[in-house]
Structure formats: C-alpha cells, structure tokens
Enzyme design. Structure first.
Site, PDB file in Angstrom:
ATOM      1  CG  ASP A   4      40.896  42.132  42.629  1.00 12.20           C
ATOM      2  OD1 ASP A   4      41.289  42.399  42.126  1.00 12.20           O
ATOM      3  OD2 ASP A   4      41.181  40.399  42.924  1.00 12.20           O
ATOM      4  CB  SER A  10      42.758  41.018  36.559  1.00  9.20           C
ATOM      5  OG  SER A  10      41.334  40.078  36.610  1.00  9.20           O
ATOM      6  CG  HIS A  24      45.031  38.774  39.975  1.00  8.81           C
ATOM      7  ND1 HIS A  24      44.867  38.246  41.498  1.00  8.81           N
ATOM      8  CD2 HIS A  24      43.123  38.927  39.869  1.00  8.81           C
ATOM      9  CE1 HIS A  24      43.547  38.473  41.787  1.00  8.81           C
ATOM     10  NE2 HIS A  24      42.566  38.408  41.426  1.00  8.81           N
ATOM     11  CG  MET A  36      34.383  34.700  39.657  1.00  8.68           C
ATOM     12  SD  MET A  36      34.028  36.533  39.294  1.00  8.68           S
ATOM     13  CE  MET A  36      35.478  37.399  39.217  1.00  8.68           C
ATOM     14  CG  ASP A  39      40.062  37.373  39.445  1.00 11.71           C
ATOM     15  OD1 ASP A  39      40.147  37.561  40.496  1.00 11.71           O
ATOM     16  OD2 ASP A  39      40.270  38.206  38.322  1.00 11.71           O
ATOM     17  CG  MET A  58      38.251  41.136  47.178  1.00 12.99           C
ATOM     18  SD  MET A  58      39.291  41.208  46.079  1.00 12.99           S
ATOM     19  CE  MET A  58      37.773  41.930  45.011  1.00 12.99           C
ATOM     20  CG  HIS A  77      41.006  36.548  43.964  1.00 16.05           C
ATOM     21  ND1 HIS A  77      40.824  37.797  43.653  1.00 16.05           N
ATOM     22  CD2 HIS A  77      40.666  36.240  45.030  1.00 16.05           C
ATOM     23  CE1 HIS A  77      39.353  38.184  44.401  1.00 16.05           C
ATOM     24  NE2 HIS A  77      39.653  36.916  45.121  1.00 16.05           N
ATOM     25  CG  MET A  83      36.782  35.383  44.499  1.00 17.26           C
ATOM     26  SD  MET A  83      36.768  36.619  42.981  1.00 17.26           S
ATOM     27  CE  MET A  83      37.921  36.321  42.110  1.00 17.26           C
TER      28      MET A  83
HETATM   29  C1  DX5 Z   1      37.323  41.347  41.066  1.00 16.15           C
HETATM   30  C2  DX5 Z   1      38.626  40.387  40.583  1.00 16.15           C
HETATM   31  C3  DX5 Z   1      39.160  40.792  39.841  1.00 16.15           C
HETATM   32  C4  DX5 Z   1      38.745  42.145  38.708  1.00 16.15           C
HETATM   33  C5  DX5 Z   1      39.435  43.052  38.875  1.00 16.15           C
HETATM   34  O1  DX5 Z   1      35.988  40.052  41.641  1.00 16.15           O
HETATM   35  O2  DX5 Z   1      38.360  39.872  41.927  1.00 16.15           O
HETATM   36  O3  DX5 Z   1      40.117  40.330  40.191  1.00 16.15           O
HETATM   37  O4  DX5 Z   1      39.428  41.098  37.478  1.00 16.15           O
HETATM   38  O5  DX5 Z   1      39.147  44.228  37.567  1.00 16.15           O
HETATM   39  P1  DX5 Z   1      39.169  45.308  37.354  1.00 16.15           P
HETATM   40  O6  DX5 Z   1      40.507  46.041  37.540  1.00 16.15           O
HETATM   41  O7  DX5 Z   1      39.032  45.884  36.159  1.00 16.15           O
HETATM   42  O8  DX5 Z   1      38.455  46.253  39.186  1.00 16.15           O
HETATM   43 ZN    ZN Z   2      40.544  38.943  41.870  1.00 11.68          ZN
END
Ligand code: DX5
Ligand code: ZN
Length: 227
Positions: free
Chosen positions: A180, A10, A38, A42, A40, A142, A71, A73
């Site tokens: 994740d 990620s 990956h 947000m 993210d 998650m 992903h 969010m």
């Molecule tokens: C959190 C993200 C993850 C995050 C995971 O909301 O969806 O993808 O990057 O990070 P680690 O592996 O550090 O928990």
């Molecule tokens: Zn993620």
C-alpha cells in the site's frame, strides 16, 4: 509463486461526496472489476489525517458487494477494530505499531467472520512481528508513510515483501502479502516480482480517466511481472 494478483482501489483518492458511485466505477464485469475496495480509516492521532469511520463503512457495505478491505490507521485498534468485522468488512487490518494485544485482535476479528490483517510502516521491521503474524491472514506492507495518498513509492520495503514471500513459500507463514502506497504503472511490476499478492492503488485508479480501465491495466502488469 503468488496467486492471481488482486487489485484493491483505495477510495482515499475518490470523491468523498460520491463514494457509492466511485465504488461502482470499479465494480463492473470482467477485468475492470476490482477484487477488493480499500478503505482508509484515519483518526488524526495515529496518522496526521482524518478520513472516515464505522458509520461510513456500514453504509458502503450496503452500497456494494465488493469485499471491503479496511485499513485502520488509528490508535487503540484493540478497542475499535472489532466493530468493522462485526459490520461485515472482508478484511480488517490494524497497525502493528498501534496494537497492544495483536494476537487477541486477530482472534476476535476471525471469530467475527473477518480476515485479520497486520500492517507495518516502512520503518518497522518484519522480524519483530513474525510470531504475531502466525495468527493473521494478511500482511499489509506500507510502501509510504501512512496518512496521505499520492506519495512516492519506497522501494526499500520490497525486502520485507521478499522475506514474507519466502516464509510463505517455506510454510512458515500463511498470509496474503499486500502492499500500500505509491503503487502505479511504474511501480507495480517490481512489487509483483518481489512477491506481492494484493496491490492497493489510490491515485493510480481514482486519478485515472477511467478507474475500471486502470484496475485492468494494473492487474495486467502484475500478472506479467509475476511470471
Ligand atoms: C495511505 C493509505 C493508502 C493510500 C494510497 O496512508 O494507506 O491506502 O490511499 O494512495 P496512493 O495509491 O495514491 O499512494
Ligand atoms: Zn491504506
């Protein structure tokens, strides 16, 4: 039996000023090569954090040939998810808690050439979404509350992984199971034993001295734990 474990670093834990280089660090040959990257997304509404959106993803798609695993969010994925598929993301995951018509989203994502992913937060039961999941390619479980990297793994969500794995093995579902949050050398084996196919790892990869070596080491642990 799950297939060869996939590792998806990620970039949330990467240096955002050097994203292209950071992806190159896991795009080498052989064992050090990531399977997916990956990303993210947000929106500071669905989660209390703000990262990046479609323009950055479009640039990343030009910068790497690794499959991008987006992903989302975000609120209103019914409106926004399709853009990521049309841009060329390999897999586009929306949150079950945010989607109004998740079956339509999946159909549209697939029609645009992407795989469709559905994600559930730690407190969201799988049972509520089993019919919907029949339309999806990936299930993202998650294992932290979405929003931030570097949080501790919530082992209770492995019950959902086991349930999904059973449904896949009995032919009731046809999804790849992804996890994740909090995945690292201490937690990846229990996730692999529970039946995860694809492991997202942010801080465990980009917090390491050598991200490529971290990818190889995590995959190796998962391979051995699967047996
Ligand atoms: C959190 C993200 C993850 C995050 C995971 O909301 O969806 O993808 O990057 O990070 P680690 O592996 O550090 O928990
Ligand atoms: Zn993620």
């Amino acid at each position: 039996m799950a297939h060869r474990p996939l590792i998806a670093p990620s970039i949330l834990s990467a240096d955002f000023a050097r994203l292209g280089d950071e992806i190159q660090a896991v795009a080498g040959d052989g064992d050090t090569r990531a399977d997916w990257v990956h990303v993210d997304v947000m929106d500071a509404h669905f989660v209390p954090n703000l990262t990046l959106g479609l323009p950055v993803v479009q640039s990343l798609l030009k910068a790497t040939d690794l499959p991008l695993d987006c992903h989302l969010m975000i609120d209103d994925p019914d409106r926004w998810a399709i853009g990521y598929a049309e841009a060329g993301a390999y897999n586009v995951t929306v949150h079950a808690e945010a989607a109004t018509d998740p079956v339509k989203i999946a159909k549209d994502l697939r029609a645009a050439g992407a795989k469709a992913g559905l994600s559930v937060k730690p407190g969201t039961p799988l049972e509520d979404h089993l019919d919907t999941l029949k339309h999806y390619d990936t299930l993202l479980v998650m294992s932290v509350e979405p929003g931030f990297g570097g949080q501790s793994f919530i082992a209770e969500v492995l019950d959902k992984v086991r349930a999904a794995r059973r449904l896949v093995e009995t032919g009731h579902l046809n999804v790849l199971v992804e996890i994740d949050g909090g995945i690292n050398a201490d937690t990846i084996e229990q996730a692999a034993e529970a039946g995860v196919d694809c492991f997202v790892a942010g801080s465990a990869v980009y917090g390491a001295e050598d991200p490529g070596k971290a990818v190889a080491a995590l995959r190796d642990l998962a391979v051995h734990a699967q047996r």
